[in-house]
Design a protein around this motif. Structure first.
Motif, PDB file in Angstrom:
ATOM      1  N   TYR A  42       0.870  -1.173   0.000  1.00  0.00           N
ATOM      2  CA  TYR A  42       0.000   0.000   0.000  1.00  0.00           C
ATOM      3  C   TYR A  42       0.910   1.227   0.000  1.00  0.00           C
ATOM      4  O   TYR A  42       1.752   1.379   0.888  1.00  0.00           O
ATOM      5  CB  TYR A  42      -0.879  -0.010   1.248  1.00  0.00           C
ATOM      6  CG  TYR A  42      -1.948   1.062   1.271  1.00  0.00           C
ATOM      7  CD1 TYR A  42      -3.281   0.729   1.046  1.00  0.00           C
ATOM      8  CD2 TYR A  42      -1.638   2.400   1.513  1.00  0.00           C
ATOM      9  CE1 TYR A  42      -4.274   1.698   1.077  1.00  0.00           C
ATOM     10  CE2 TYR A  42      -2.617   3.368   1.538  1.00  0.00           C
ATOM     11  CZ  TYR A  42      -3.928   3.017   1.318  1.00  0.00           C
ATOM     12  OH  TYR A  42      -4.906   3.979   1.343  1.00  0.00           O
ATOM     13  N   ASN A  85      -6.318  -3.536   6.537  1.00  0.00           N
ATOM     14  CA  ASN A  85      -7.581  -4.154   6.152  1.00  0.00           C
ATOM     15  C   ASN A  85      -7.779  -4.049   4.631  1.00  0.00           C
ATOM     16  O   ASN A  85      -8.144  -5.025   3.981  1.00  0.00           O
ATOM     17  CB  ASN A  85      -8.722  -3.468   6.909  1.00  0.00           C
ATOM     18  CG  ASN A  85     -10.037  -4.177   6.743  1.00  0.00           C
ATOM     19  OD1 ASN A  85     -10.543  -4.299   5.642  1.00  0.00           O
ATOM     20  ND2 ASN A  85     -10.597  -4.631   7.851  1.00  0.00           N
ATOM     21  N   GLN A  86      -7.540  -2.890   4.072  1.00  0.00           N
ATOM     22  CA  GLN A  86      -7.676  -2.700   2.624  1.00  0.00           C
ATOM     23  C   GLN A  86      -6.705  -3.593   1.859  1.00  0.00           C
ATOM     24  O   GLN A  86      -7.068  -4.207   0.852  1.00  0.00           O
ATOM     25  CB  GLN A  86      -7.424  -1.231   2.248  1.00  0.00           C
ATOM     26  CG  GLN A  86      -8.511  -0.293   2.674  1.00  0.00           C
ATOM     27  CD  GLN A  86      -8.163   1.138   2.305  1.00  0.00           C
ATOM     28  OE1 GLN A  86      -7.875   1.430   1.139  1.00  0.00           O
ATOM     29  NE2 GLN A  86      -8.179   2.028   3.282  1.00  0.00           N
ATOM     30  N   ASN A  89      -7.906  -7.243   2.150  1.00  0.00           N
ATOM     31  CA  ASN A  89      -9.114  -7.472   1.353  1.00  0.00           C
ATOM     32  C   ASN A  89      -8.816  -7.468  -0.146  1.00  0.00           C
ATOM     33  O   ASN A  89      -9.376  -8.271  -0.894  1.00  0.00           O
ATOM     34  CB  ASN A  89     -10.207  -6.474   1.713  1.00  0.00           C
ATOM     35  CG  ASN A  89     -10.928  -6.887   2.970  1.00  0.00           C
ATOM     36  OD1 ASN A  89     -11.397  -8.009   3.095  1.00  0.00           O
ATOM     37  ND2 ASN A  89     -11.009  -5.982   3.934  1.00  0.00           N
TER      38      ASN A  89
END
Length: 143
Positions: A42, A85-86, A89
């Motif tokens: 990320y 979390n992103q 997922n």
């Protein structure tokens, strides 16, 4: 922004967040560069702030195609903001597209609630990893 990244790009966060700043060159995992393994990261403003690695790895007692989640780490300034979390997922959706049946991991005690919130379940009792601490194996059915 979430992207697929290289093993080398994971090493700084693995070192600082998971291995108490052990030399980054000692933070690779066996299997990082195997066929089927992949890494995701990320980025915020072009800076890598969270990473996760997935090794194609079955687990005894579970049928189908499995992946082991390893080396998930988020920079402390960005923890508890939904970034991990992103990232996870995104990876789950990708693995479902790859017809993966399940993901499993050796979760650190501090991360149990995080993984439970995504739907992972405990499949072992707590055990100790030397110099790292308490863990439990956790499992998520993906397909």
């Amino acid at each position: 922004m979430i992207k697929f990244i290289t093993t080398d790009q994971t090493l700084d966060l693995r070192s600082s967040e998971l291995r108490d700043c052990l030399d980054r060159n000692l933070c690779g995992f066996h299997g990082d560069d195997n066929e089927g393994s992949f890494h995701v990261g990320y980025f915020q403003d072009k800076v890598l702030i969270s990473v996760a690695t997935f090794h194609k790895q079955t687990r005894d007692g579970f049928a189908g195609k499995g992946y082991q989640l390893r080396g998930m780490a988020t920079h402390p300034d960005f923890q508890s903001k939904g970034i991990g979390n992103q990232l996870l997922n995104f990876s789950i959706v990708y693995l479902r597209g790859q017809m993966t049946n399940y993901i499993w991991c050796n979760a650190r005690k501090i991360a149990y609630k995080f993984y439970q919130g995504i739907g992972f379940e405990f499949i072992s009792e707590e055990f100790e990893l030397p110099k790292i601490g308490a863990h439990r194996v956790m499992y998520l059915r993906t397909g």
